[in-house]
Design a protein around this motif. Structure first.
Motif, PDB file in Angstrom:
ATOM      1  N   THR A  61      -4.573 -58.474  -8.948  1.00  0.00           N
ATOM      2  CA  THR A  61      -5.729 -57.950  -9.667  1.00  0.00           C
ATOM      3  C   THR A  61      -5.274 -56.779 -10.523  1.00  0.00           C
ATOM      4  N   GLY A  62      -5.967 -56.593 -11.616  1.00  0.00           N
ATOM      5  CA  GLY A  62      -5.646 -55.507 -12.534  1.00  0.00           C
ATOM      6  C   GLY A  62      -6.650 -55.482 -13.662  1.00  0.00           C
ATOM      7  N   PRO A  63      -6.328 -54.784 -14.748  1.00  0.00           N
ATOM      8  CA  PRO A  63      -7.263 -54.695 -15.873  1.00  0.00           C
ATOM      9  C   PRO A  63      -7.623 -56.061 -16.458  1.00  0.00           C
ATOM     10  N   TRP A  64      -6.839 -57.062 -16.208  1.00  0.00           N
ATOM     11  CA  TRP A  64      -7.068 -58.409 -16.726  1.00  0.00           C
ATOM     12  C   TRP A  64      -8.025 -59.217 -15.846  1.00  0.00           C
ATOM     13  N   SER A  65      -8.380 -58.700 -14.678  1.00  0.00           N
ATOM     14  CA  SER A  65      -9.150 -59.463 -13.697  1.00  0.00           C
ATOM     15  C   SER A  65     -10.592 -59.679 -14.125  1.00  0.00           C
ATOM     16  N   TYR A  66     -11.219 -60.628 -13.456  1.00  0.00           N
ATOM     17  CA  TYR A  66     -12.648 -60.854 -13.644  1.00  0.00           C
ATOM     18  C   TYR A  66     -13.397 -59.581 -13.271  1.00  0.00           C
ATOM     19  N   PRO A  67     -14.565 -59.344 -13.889  1.00  0.00           N
ATOM     20  CA  PRO A  67     -15.280 -58.069 -13.685  1.00  0.00           C
ATOM     21  C   PRO A  67     -15.549 -57.701 -12.230  1.00  0.00           C
ATOM     22  N   ASN A  68     -15.833 -58.663 -11.368  1.00  0.00           N
ATOM     23  CA  ASN A  68     -16.152 -58.342  -9.972  1.00  0.00           C
ATOM     24  C   ASN A  68     -14.971 -58.505  -9.021  1.00  0.00           C
ATOM     25  N   ASP A  69     -13.781 -58.673  -9.563  1.00  0.00           N
ATOM     26  CA  ASP A  69     -12.603 -58.854  -8.720  1.00  0.00           C
ATOM     27  C   ASP A  69     -11.863 -57.522  -8.595  1.00  0.00           C
ATOM     28  N   PHE A  70     -11.543 -57.156  -7.368  1.00  0.00           N
ATOM     29  CA  PHE A  70     -10.883 -55.887  -7.083  1.00  0.00           C
ATOM     30  C   PHE A  70      -9.801 -56.103  -6.022  1.00  0.00           C
ATOM     31  N   PRO A  71      -8.868 -55.150  -5.870  1.00  0.00           N
ATOM     32  CA  PRO A  71      -7.855 -55.291  -4.820  1.00  0.00           C
ATOM     33  C   PRO A  71      -8.442 -55.512  -3.432  1.00  0.00           C
ATOM     34  N   GLU A  72      -9.596 -54.900  -3.136  1.00  0.00           N
ATOM     35  CA  GLU A  72     -10.220 -55.074  -1.814  1.00  0.00           C
ATOM     36  C   GLU A  72     -10.606 -56.534  -1.580  1.00  0.00           C
ATOM     37  N   LYS A  73     -11.078 -57.200  -2.631  1.00  0.00           N
ATOM     38  CA  LYS A  73     -11.419 -58.624  -2.501  1.00  0.00           C
ATOM     39  C   LYS A  73     -10.162 -59.471  -2.378  1.00  0.00           C
ATOM     40  N   HIS A  74      -9.124 -59.084  -3.095  1.00  0.00           N
ATOM     41  CA  HIS A  74      -7.846 -59.788  -2.984  1.00  0.00           C
ATOM     42  C   HIS A  74      -7.311 -59.632  -1.551  1.00  0.00           C
ATOM     43  N   LEU A  75      -7.426 -58.441  -0.997  1.00  0.00           N
ATOM     44  CA  LEU A  75      -7.003 -58.192   0.381  1.00  0.00           C
ATOM     45  C   LEU A  75      -7.780 -59.090   1.339  1.00  0.00           C
ATOM     46  N   ARG A  76      -9.093 -59.120   1.195  1.00  0.00           N
ATOM     47  CA  ARG A  76      -9.930 -59.952   2.076  1.00  0.00           C
ATOM     48  C   ARG A  76      -9.524 -61.417   1.982  1.00  0.00           C
ATOM     49  N   ASP A  77      -9.390 -61.926   0.749  1.00  0.00           N
ATOM     50  CA  ASP A  77      -9.012 -63.331   0.557  1.00  0.00           C
ATOM     51  C   ASP A  77      -7.666 -63.632   1.210  1.00  0.00           C
ATOM     52  N   THR A  78      -6.715 -62.707   1.058  1.00  0.00           N
ATOM     53  CA  THR A  78      -5.375 -62.934   1.605  1.00  0.00           C
ATOM     54  C   THR A  78      -5.396 -62.921   3.131  1.00  0.00           C
ATOM     55  N   THR A  96      -2.528 -53.564  -3.430  1.00  0.00           N
ATOM     56  CA  THR A  96      -2.786 -52.321  -4.167  1.00  0.00           C
ATOM     57  C   THR A  96      -1.685 -52.012  -5.173  1.00  0.00           C
ATOM     58  N   GLN A  97      -0.483 -52.540  -4.964  1.00  0.00           N
ATOM     59  CA  GLN A  97       0.614 -52.261  -5.891  1.00  0.00           C
ATOM     60  C   GLN A  97       0.904 -53.409  -6.852  1.00  0.00           C
ATOM     61  N   ALA A  98       0.262 -54.544  -6.677  1.00  0.00           N
ATOM     62  CA  ALA A  98       0.556 -55.714  -7.511  1.00  0.00           C
ATOM     63  C   ALA A  98       0.322 -55.440  -8.993  1.00  0.00           C
ATOM     64  N   GLY A  99      -0.765 -54.770  -9.324  1.00  0.00           N
ATOM     65  CA  GLY A  99      -1.067 -54.482 -10.724  1.00  0.00           C
ATOM     66  C   GLY A  99      -0.002 -53.629 -11.385  1.00  0.00           C
ATOM     67  N   SER A 100       0.435 -52.579 -10.697  1.00  0.00           N
ATOM     68  CA  SER A 100       1.477 -51.715 -11.284  1.00  0.00           C
ATOM     69  C   SER A 100       2.819 -52.441 -11.339  1.00  0.00           C
ATOM     70  N   THR A 101       3.058 -53.347 -10.396  1.00  0.00           N
ATOM     71  CA  THR A 101       4.291 -54.138 -10.441  1.00  0.00           C
ATOM     72  C   THR A 101       4.286 -55.072 -11.643  1.00  0.00           C
ATOM     73  N   ILE A 102       3.132 -55.673 -11.940  1.00  0.00           N
ATOM     74  CA  ILE A 102       3.008 -56.532 -13.119  1.00  0.00           C
ATOM     75  C   ILE A 102       3.321 -55.719 -14.375  1.00  0.00           C
ATOM     76  N   ARG A 103       2.742 -54.519 -14.463  1.00  0.00           N
ATOM     77  CA  ARG A 103       3.009 -53.660 -15.628  1.00  0.00           C
ATOM     78  C   ARG A 103       4.488 -53.295 -15.724  1.00  0.00           C
ATOM     79  N   SER A 104       5.106 -52.968 -14.597  1.00  0.00           N
ATOM     80  CA  SER A 104       6.539 -52.633 -14.589  1.00  0.00           C
ATOM     81  C   SER A 104       7.380 -53.811 -15.059  1.00  0.00           C
ATOM     82  N   LEU A 105       7.051 -55.005 -14.562  1.00  0.00           N
ATOM     83  CA  LEU A 105       7.788 -56.197 -14.982  1.00  0.00           C
ATOM     84  C   LEU A 105       7.650 -56.415 -16.484  1.00  0.00           C
ATOM     85  N   GLU A 106       6.457 -56.221 -17.006  1.00  0.00           N
ATOM     86  CA  GLU A 106       6.259 -56.378 -18.454  1.00  0.00           C
ATOM     87  C   GLU A 106       7.054 -55.344 -19.243  1.00  0.00           C
ATOM     88  N   GLU A 107       7.103 -54.114 -18.752  1.00  0.00           N
ATOM     89  CA  GLU A 107       7.887 -53.079 -19.422  1.00  0.00           C
ATOM     90  C   GLU A 107       9.371 -53.431 -19.439  1.00  0.00           C
TER      91      GLU A 107
END
Length: 179
Positions: A61-78, A96-107
């Protein structure tokens, strides 16, 4: 079984990373950013024989996610899809770190598929057990792209990578300082 004694070699390094998969490469890059002399050893060729290499997509999850999707929901689903036998602390760190990891990979130069505007990731679909489409991908070779990106960075940063080393025992000099 015949045991052959191989010549010993002393290896000096600030940080020794054992394993050349995604986690090992990320650990080596992080230690390198802290000005440490890093050596990465792998039983095969670093970045060429690991589970990350087989990844078809990443759920995050990150800025690209659906409006109601958040890390807490990703945690619950997982946790639900893992029948609650997964390690909650590790899953929490991951989501909680997946979004920043995606950004780091893109950089570092990693490509993910995007829409025609270039601003929004194209979803790789809704992974099994997830309530939202949150998979990011690059064609059918996401894992290969991740590992190629990490390997390029390791080479660029002069991280020593040694193939064909199976670590069975570590000997380390430990110096303790008493205040």
């Amino acid at each position: 079984m015949i045991h052959q004694k191989l010549p010993s070699k002393i290896l000096e390094t600030d940080v020794l990373v054992v394993g050349g998969g995604g986690a090992g490469m990320m650990a080596a890059l992080e230690a390198n950013q802290k000005s440490c002399k890093v050596t990465l050893v792998d039983k095969s060729i670093p970045s060429r024989a690991c589970a990350t290499l087989m990844a078809k997509q990443l759920a995050a999850t990150g800025p690209w996610s659906y409006p109601n999707d958040f890390p807490e929901k990703h945690l619950r689903d997982t946790l639900i899809s893992g029948c609650f036998i997964n390690n909650k602390e590790l899953v929490t760190v991951f989501v909680t770190q997946a979004g920043s990891t995606i950004r780091s990979l893109e950089e570092m130069g990693m490509l993910f598929e995007r829409d025609h505007s270039g601003k929004t990731f194209l979803s790789g679909g809704e992974p099994p057990g997830h309530s939202y489409p949150r998979s990011l991908a690059y064609k059918e070779m996401t894992g290969k792209m991740i590992m190629d990106t990490l390997r390029r960075q390791a080479i660029k940063r002069d991280i020593r990578m040694l193939p064909d080393i199976l670590v069975v025992r570590l000997l380390a000099d430990v110096v303790s300082f008493i205040p």
